[in-house]
Design a protein around this motif. Structure first.
Motif, PDB file in Angstrom:
ATOM      1  N   ALA A 201      41.706  41.199  40.059  1.00  0.00           N
ATOM      2  CA  ALA A 201      43.015  41.745  39.689  1.00  0.00           C
ATOM      3  C   ALA A 201      43.835  42.053  40.944  1.00  0.00           C
ATOM      4  O   ALA A 201      44.809  42.782  40.881  1.00  0.00           O
ATOM      5  CB  ALA A 201      42.853  43.003  38.840  1.00  0.00           C
ATOM      6  N   HIS A 202      43.393  41.496  42.063  1.00  0.00           N
ATOM      7  CA  HIS A 202      44.093  41.687  43.331  1.00  0.00           C
ATOM      8  C   HIS A 202      44.122  43.152  43.758  1.00  0.00           C
ATOM      9  O   HIS A 202      45.081  43.608  44.378  1.00  0.00           O
ATOM     10  CB  HIS A 202      45.514  41.124  43.251  1.00  0.00           C
ATOM     11  CG  HIS A 202      45.546  39.676  42.822  1.00  0.00           C
ATOM     12  ND1 HIS A 202      45.096  38.658  43.629  1.00  0.00           N
ATOM     13  CD2 HIS A 202      45.930  39.101  41.659  1.00  0.00           C
ATOM     14  CE1 HIS A 202      45.222  37.504  42.971  1.00  0.00           C
ATOM     15  NE2 HIS A 202      45.716  37.743  41.787  1.00  0.00           N
ATOM     16  N   ILE A 203      43.080  43.891  43.363  1.00  0.00           N
ATOM     17  CA  ILE A 203      42.923  45.263  43.833  1.00  0.00           C
ATOM     18  C   ILE A 203      42.042  45.217  45.072  1.00  0.00           C
ATOM     19  O   ILE A 203      40.875  44.827  45.004  1.00  0.00           O
ATOM     20  CB  ILE A 203      42.265  46.153  42.747  1.00  0.00           C
ATOM     21  CG1 ILE A 203      43.054  46.089  41.442  1.00  0.00           C
ATOM     22  CG2 ILE A 203      42.132  47.583  43.256  1.00  0.00           C
ATOM     23  CD1 ILE A 203      44.469  46.620  41.527  1.00  0.00           C
ATOM     24  N   GLU A 204      42.600  45.595  46.188  1.00  0.00           N
ATOM     25  CA  GLU A 204      41.864  45.484  47.433  1.00  0.00           C
ATOM     26  C   GLU A 204      40.832  46.601  47.561  1.00  0.00           C
ATOM     27  O   GLU A 204      41.050  47.710  47.077  1.00  0.00           O
ATOM     28  CB  GLU A 204      42.836  45.558  48.620  1.00  0.00           C
ATOM     29  CG  GLU A 204      43.802  44.390  48.660  1.00  0.00           C
ATOM     30  CD  GLU A 204      44.694  44.464  49.881  1.00  0.00           C
ATOM     31  OE1 GLU A 204      44.369  45.215  50.804  1.00  0.00           O
ATOM     32  OE2 GLU A 204      45.713  43.767  49.891  1.00  0.00           O
ATOM     33  N   PRO A 205      39.708  46.305  48.223  1.00  0.00           N
ATOM     34  CA  PRO A 205      38.705  47.349  48.459  1.00  0.00           C
ATOM     35  C   PRO A 205      39.315  48.539  49.185  1.00  0.00           C
ATOM     36  O   PRO A 205      40.166  48.371  50.063  1.00  0.00           O
ATOM     37  CB  PRO A 205      37.665  46.644  49.341  1.00  0.00           C
ATOM     38  CG  PRO A 205      37.821  45.190  49.001  1.00  0.00           C
ATOM     39  CD  PRO A 205      39.290  45.004  48.711  1.00  0.00           C
ATOM     40  N   GLY A 206      38.889  49.741  48.788  1.00  0.00           N
ATOM     41  CA  GLY A 206      39.378  50.953  49.434  1.00  0.00           C
ATOM     42  C   GLY A 206      40.396  51.720  48.614  1.00  0.00           C
ATOM     43  O   GLY A 206      40.774  52.818  48.987  1.00  0.00           O
ATOM     44  N   LEU A 207      40.827  51.141  47.476  1.00  0.00           N
ATOM     45  CA  LEU A 207      41.816  51.830  46.655  1.00  0.00           C
ATOM     46  C   LEU A 207      41.122  52.754  45.652  1.00  0.00           C
ATOM     47  O   LEU A 207      40.331  52.289  44.836  1.00  0.00           O
ATOM     48  CB  LEU A 207      42.677  50.827  45.891  1.00  0.00           C
ATOM     49  CG  LEU A 207      43.696  50.044  46.715  1.00  0.00           C
ATOM     50  CD1 LEU A 207      44.424  49.050  45.820  1.00  0.00           C
ATOM     51  CD2 LEU A 207      44.691  50.987  47.378  1.00  0.00           C
ATOM     52  N   PRO A 208      41.424  54.053  45.686  1.00  0.00           N
ATOM     53  CA  PRO A 208      40.865  54.966  44.681  1.00  0.00           C
ATOM     54  C   PRO A 208      41.347  54.599  43.291  1.00  0.00           C
ATOM     55  O   PRO A 208      42.436  54.036  43.126  1.00  0.00           O
ATOM     56  CB  PRO A 208      41.430  56.339  45.094  1.00  0.00           C
ATOM     57  CG  PRO A 208      41.849  56.183  46.518  1.00  0.00           C
ATOM     58  CD  PRO A 208      42.243  54.741  46.675  1.00  0.00           C
ATOM     59  N   PHE A 209      40.539  54.943  42.297  1.00  0.00           N
ATOM     60  CA  PHE A 209      40.885  54.621  40.905  1.00  0.00           C
ATOM     61  C   PHE A 209      42.270  55.150  40.541  1.00  0.00           C
ATOM     62  O   PHE A 209      43.037  54.491  39.833  1.00  0.00           O
ATOM     63  CB  PHE A 209      39.832  55.216  39.966  1.00  0.00           C
ATOM     64  CG  PHE A 209      40.040  54.856  38.526  1.00  0.00           C
ATOM     65  CD1 PHE A 209      39.613  53.636  38.032  1.00  0.00           C
ATOM     66  CD2 PHE A 209      40.667  55.739  37.656  1.00  0.00           C
ATOM     67  CE1 PHE A 209      39.801  53.299  36.700  1.00  0.00           C
ATOM     68  CE2 PHE A 209      40.860  55.408  36.318  1.00  0.00           C
ATOM     69  CZ  PHE A 209      40.430  54.192  35.847  1.00  0.00           C
ATOM     70  N   ALA A 210      42.595  56.341  41.027  1.00  0.00           N
ATOM     71  CA  ALA A 210      43.865  56.986  40.662  1.00  0.00           C
ATOM     72  C   ALA A 210      45.082  56.199  41.133  1.00  0.00           C
ATOM     73  O   ALA A 210      46.178  56.393  40.618  1.00  0.00           O
ATOM     74  CB  ALA A 210      43.903  58.401  41.235  1.00  0.00           C
ATOM     75  N   THR A 211      44.887  55.311  42.099  1.00  0.00           N
ATOM     76  CA  THR A 211      46.031  54.570  42.627  1.00  0.00           C
ATOM     77  C   THR A 211      46.185  53.200  41.976  1.00  0.00           C
ATOM     78  O   THR A 211      47.101  52.460  42.316  1.00  0.00           O
ATOM     79  CB  THR A 211      45.886  54.373  44.148  1.00  0.00           C
ATOM     80  OG1 THR A 211      44.781  53.513  44.407  1.00  0.00           O
ATOM     81  CG2 THR A 211      45.676  55.702  44.851  1.00  0.00           C
ATOM     82  N   LEU A 212      45.296  52.873  41.044  1.00  0.00           N
ATOM     83  CA  LEU A 212      45.408  51.572  40.388  1.00  0.00           C
ATOM     84  C   LEU A 212      46.674  51.513  39.537  1.00  0.00           C
ATOM     85  O   LEU A 212      47.132  52.537  39.042  1.00  0.00           O
ATOM     86  CB  LEU A 212      44.180  51.321  39.503  1.00  0.00           C
ATOM     87  CG  LEU A 212      42.840  51.254  40.232  1.00  0.00           C
ATOM     88  CD1 LEU A 212      41.726  50.940  39.243  1.00  0.00           C
ATOM     89  CD2 LEU A 212      42.873  50.232  41.341  1.00  0.00           C
ATOM     90  N   PRO A 213      47.240  50.323  39.365  1.00  0.00           N
ATOM     91  CA  PRO A 213      48.461  50.185  38.556  1.00  0.00           C
ATOM     92  C   PRO A 213      48.242  50.662  37.124  1.00  0.00           C
ATOM     93  O   PRO A 213      47.134  50.576  36.589  1.00  0.00           O
ATOM     94  CB  PRO A 213      48.731  48.674  38.584  1.00  0.00           C
ATOM     95  CG  PRO A 213      47.963  48.142  39.736  1.00  0.00           C
ATOM     96  CD  PRO A 213      46.780  49.049  39.928  1.00  0.00           C
TER      97      PRO A 213
END
Ligand SMILES: [Zn+2]
Length: 65
Positions: free
Chosen positions: A22-34
């Motif tokens: 889903a083009h979510i890069e490693p290091g992104l906390p769950f809360a910052t997901l779209p």
């Protein structure tokens, strides 16, 4: 970082790995997901995820002492 578990299928979102499909890069906390991000396995919405908070090995206090 905190992992989140899909209550529908058990998929675990690990911020250390992200969600490359889903083009979510490693290091992104769950809360910052779209807002429109969903479970890559069963398409459940974010609202179906909950914080993984199982007891850590070695941190369980002995009972009855
Ligand atoms: Zn799921």
């Amino acid at each position: 970082m905190e992992k989140y578990v899909c209550k529908v299928c058990g998929y675990v979102y690990d911020p250390a790995e992200g969600d490359t499909n889903a083009h979510i890069e490693p290091g992104l906390p769950f809360a910052t997901l779209p807002e429109d991000w969903h479970c890559p396995q069963c398409n459940a919405p974010r609202s179906e995820f909950e914080l993984e908070n199982g007891p850590m090995p070695g941190m369980v206090a002995p009972i009855g002492q």
